[in-house]
Write a protein that holds these residues in place. Sequence first.
Motif, PDB file in Angstrom:
ATOM      1  N   ILE A 192      12.230  75.663  18.616  1.00  0.00           N
ATOM      2  CA  ILE A 192      11.229  75.895  19.670  1.00  0.00           C
ATOM      3  C   ILE A 192      10.824  77.363  19.680  1.00  0.00           C
ATOM      4  O   ILE A 192       9.632  77.694  19.759  1.00  0.00           O
ATOM      5  CB  ILE A 192      11.772  75.444  21.043  1.00  0.00           C
ATOM      6  CG1 ILE A 192      11.929  73.919  21.057  1.00  0.00           C
ATOM      7  CG2 ILE A 192      10.866  75.919  22.178  1.00  0.00           C
ATOM      8  CD1 ILE A 192      12.749  73.396  22.227  1.00  0.00           C
ATOM      9  N   HIS A 221      13.187  65.815  10.108  1.00  0.00           N
ATOM     10  CA  HIS A 221      14.093  64.891  10.790  1.00  0.00           C
ATOM     11  C   HIS A 221      14.232  63.575  10.032  1.00  0.00           C
ATOM     12  O   HIS A 221      15.269  62.906  10.096  1.00  0.00           O
ATOM     13  CB  HIS A 221      13.587  64.644  12.216  1.00  0.00           C
ATOM     14  CG  HIS A 221      14.439  63.752  13.026  1.00  0.00           C
ATOM     15  ND1 HIS A 221      14.238  62.386  13.064  1.00  0.00           N
ATOM     16  CD2 HIS A 221      15.498  64.001  13.828  1.00  0.00           C
ATOM     17  CE1 HIS A 221      15.137  61.841  13.859  1.00  0.00           C
ATOM     18  NE2 HIS A 221      15.915  62.796  14.340  1.00  0.00           N
ATOM     19  N   LEU A 234      15.551  64.638  19.849  1.00  0.00           N
ATOM     20  CA  LEU A 234      15.546  66.063  20.189  1.00  0.00           C
ATOM     21  C   LEU A 234      14.866  66.270  21.548  1.00  0.00           C
ATOM     22  O   LEU A 234      13.692  66.648  21.623  1.00  0.00           O
ATOM     23  CB  LEU A 234      14.835  66.853  19.085  1.00  0.00           C
ATOM     24  CG  LEU A 234      15.377  66.655  17.668  1.00  0.00           C
ATOM     25  CD1 LEU A 234      14.443  67.256  16.635  1.00  0.00           C
ATOM     26  CD2 LEU A 234      16.776  67.239  17.547  1.00  0.00           C
ATOM     27  N   GLU A 239      15.029  68.531  23.959  1.00  0.00           N
ATOM     28  CA  GLU A 239      14.487  69.854  24.310  1.00  0.00           C
ATOM     29  C   GLU A 239      13.131  70.065  23.649  1.00  0.00           C
ATOM     30  O   GLU A 239      12.201  70.590  24.273  1.00  0.00           O
ATOM     31  CB  GLU A 239      15.437  70.966  23.859  1.00  0.00           C
ATOM     32  CG  GLU A 239      16.736  71.050  24.630  1.00  0.00           C
ATOM     33  CD  GLU A 239      17.644  72.119  24.040  1.00  0.00           C
ATOM     34  OE1 GLU A 239      17.168  73.260  23.810  1.00  0.00           O
ATOM     35  OE2 GLU A 239      18.826  71.820  23.803  1.00  0.00           O
ATOM     36  N   LEU A 240      13.015  69.651  22.402  1.00  0.00           N
ATOM     37  CA  LEU A 240      11.741  69.742  21.699  1.00  0.00           C
ATOM     38  C   LEU A 240      10.708  68.831  22.360  1.00  0.00           C
ATOM     39  O   LEU A 240       9.554  69.225  22.545  1.00  0.00           O
ATOM     40  CB  LEU A 240      11.916  69.372  20.220  1.00  0.00           C
ATOM     41  CG  LEU A 240      10.654  69.422  19.371  1.00  0.00           C
ATOM     42  CD1 LEU A 240      10.082  70.837  19.315  1.00  0.00           C
ATOM     43  CD2 LEU A 240      10.940  68.896  17.965  1.00  0.00           C
ATOM     44  N   MET A 262      19.970  69.095  13.082  1.00  0.00           N
ATOM     45  CA  MET A 262      18.804  69.535  13.844  1.00  0.00           C
ATOM     46  C   MET A 262      19.093  69.588  15.335  1.00  0.00           C
ATOM     47  O   MET A 262      18.522  70.413  16.045  1.00  0.00           O
ATOM     48  CB  MET A 262      17.606  68.613  13.584  1.00  0.00           C
ATOM     49  CG  MET A 262      17.013  68.769  12.208  1.00  0.00           C
ATOM     50  SD  MET A 262      15.555  67.729  11.966  1.00  0.00           S
ATOM     51  CE  MET A 262      14.321  68.680  12.869  1.00  0.00           C
ATOM     52  N   ARG A 263      19.967  68.710  15.800  1.00  0.00           N
ATOM     53  CA  ARG A 263      20.257  68.657  17.240  1.00  0.00           C
ATOM     54  C   ARG A 263      20.792  69.981  17.770  1.00  0.00           C
ATOM     55  O   ARG A 263      20.476  70.370  18.880  1.00  0.00           O
ATOM     56  CB  ARG A 263      21.230  67.524  17.526  1.00  0.00           C
ATOM     57  CG  ARG A 263      20.611  66.164  17.308  1.00  0.00           C
ATOM     58  CD  ARG A 263      21.548  65.030  17.695  1.00  0.00           C
ATOM     59  NE  ARG A 263      20.996  63.779  17.234  1.00  0.00           N
ATOM     60  CZ  ARG A 263      21.464  63.073  16.216  1.00  0.00           C
ATOM     61  NH1 ARG A 263      22.541  63.473  15.564  1.00  0.00           N
ATOM     62  NH2 ARG A 263      20.883  61.955  15.852  1.00  0.00           N
ATOM     63  N   GLU A 283      17.699  72.930  18.110  1.00  0.00           N
ATOM     64  CA  GLU A 283      16.447  72.720  18.852  1.00  0.00           C
ATOM     65  C   GLU A 283      15.886  74.002  19.451  1.00  0.00           C
ATOM     66  O   GLU A 283      14.697  74.285  19.312  1.00  0.00           O
ATOM     67  CB  GLU A 283      16.654  71.711  19.976  1.00  0.00           C
ATOM     68  CG  GLU A 283      16.583  70.296  19.555  1.00  0.00           C
ATOM     69  CD  GLU A 283      16.669  69.374  20.752  1.00  0.00           C
ATOM     70  OE1 GLU A 283      15.607  69.042  21.320  1.00  0.00           O
ATOM     71  OE2 GLU A 283      17.794  69.000  21.121  1.00  0.00           O
TER      72      GLU A 283
END
Length: 192
Positions: free
Chosen positions: A156, A139, A115, A117-118, A148-149, A152
């Motif tokens: 956030i 995850h 992930l 961005e996370l 989850m992808r 993100e």
Amino acid sequence: MEHGIPGEAGVLACGSQGEPVDAAVAAAEGALDQLQAVDLDALDADRVRHLLEQGEVLARRLAAVQTAVLDTVDRRSLYHTDGHFSARVMVRHVGRLHGGRASARMKAARALRDLPELAAAFAAGRVGVDQVELLGKVHANPRVRDAMRGREARFIEWAQRRSYRAFETSVRSWERRSVPSMAIKPPPVSYT
């Protein structure tokens, strides 16, 4: 390979590649020494609140570095050079961590690897350690990992705007809704 407490002279050095690492660690230690020398009782409420907020951001950024280092150890199997079974075992041993803390950090590292961005938000101090560790636990569930992808940005946003309790409720609710329903099969009947 040298062993010791991070920050001891020479522990991080590895030829010319170690010099930038050693310099960065020395600079961070110097900055922490300055912060620890501040007379907190002499500060007004606004400065204390500011230090509380900025201290949290700095702690998150340092935790992001620790997690990235652990991810490198895991991806490159560097734990073998020290005779450890896994990166989780190595960080538990080297950091003298509780097994649960080492596991949480390892799950977070694997989640952040997936992930980006996370990972960037965590590295910038915009997302907390507790939130990243919760997302690491989620995850670890292979049934929701791929989903989850695409979420993100939402995770956030939740981490930045909600209390931890509300964040956890939202993430766990999303996880439950995202797990494909599992058909419950009756046990096989034996005719013998």
